[in-house]
Design a protein around this motif. Structure first.
Motif: not given
Length: 126
Positions: A67-68, A70-71, A75, A109, A112-113, A116
């Motif tokens: 996930m990190e 991907k974010i 971004e 974005v 995804l957040y 997360w």
């Protein structure tokens, strides 16, 4: 008994009680000890409630691990789209298309957040 007029006694299990004299506290201790074994006999009959340690499913844990990254990529893509909008400021048709792309990147974005946060909540057991 002659030294104090009040006694604050701790039971060793997080409880406290106020007594007028030491002999009163001793009697309360004896009464509590008599009741305590009976309470222990009832306890094994009740199902043990232990908080289950929350674990993510296999797919969720794989997603959590990635996930990190991907974010960060999303971004970076958003920043590129913002720069493209700035470059196309003089052409209205081009600006409109790039602005739409920028909004889609922002939505990605945000998605995804949100995901997360959802995985974090599952991991924390909330």
């Amino acid at each position: 008994d002659r030294v104090s007029t009040a006694l604050l006694a701790l039971d060793g299990e997080g409880g406290a009680g106020a007594f007028a004299e030491f002999s009163q506290w001793e009697q309360a201790q004896l009464a509590r000890r008599k009741v305590k074994p009976a309470a222990k006999a009832v306890a094994p009959l009740e199902p043990a409630v232990t908080p289950a340690k929350k674990r993510l499913s296999y797919l969720d844990s794989r997603e959590w691990e990635a996930m990190e990254e991907k974010i960060l990529r999303a971004e970076e893509e958003l920043e590129l789209k913002k720069a493209a909008v700035q470059e196309a400021a003089s052409d209205a048709a081009l600006l409109h298309g790039r602005y739409r792309e920028m909004l889609q990147a922002q939505e990605e974005v945000d998605r995804l957040y949100a995901r997360w946060a959802e995985l974090e909540a599952k991991l924390q057991g909330a």
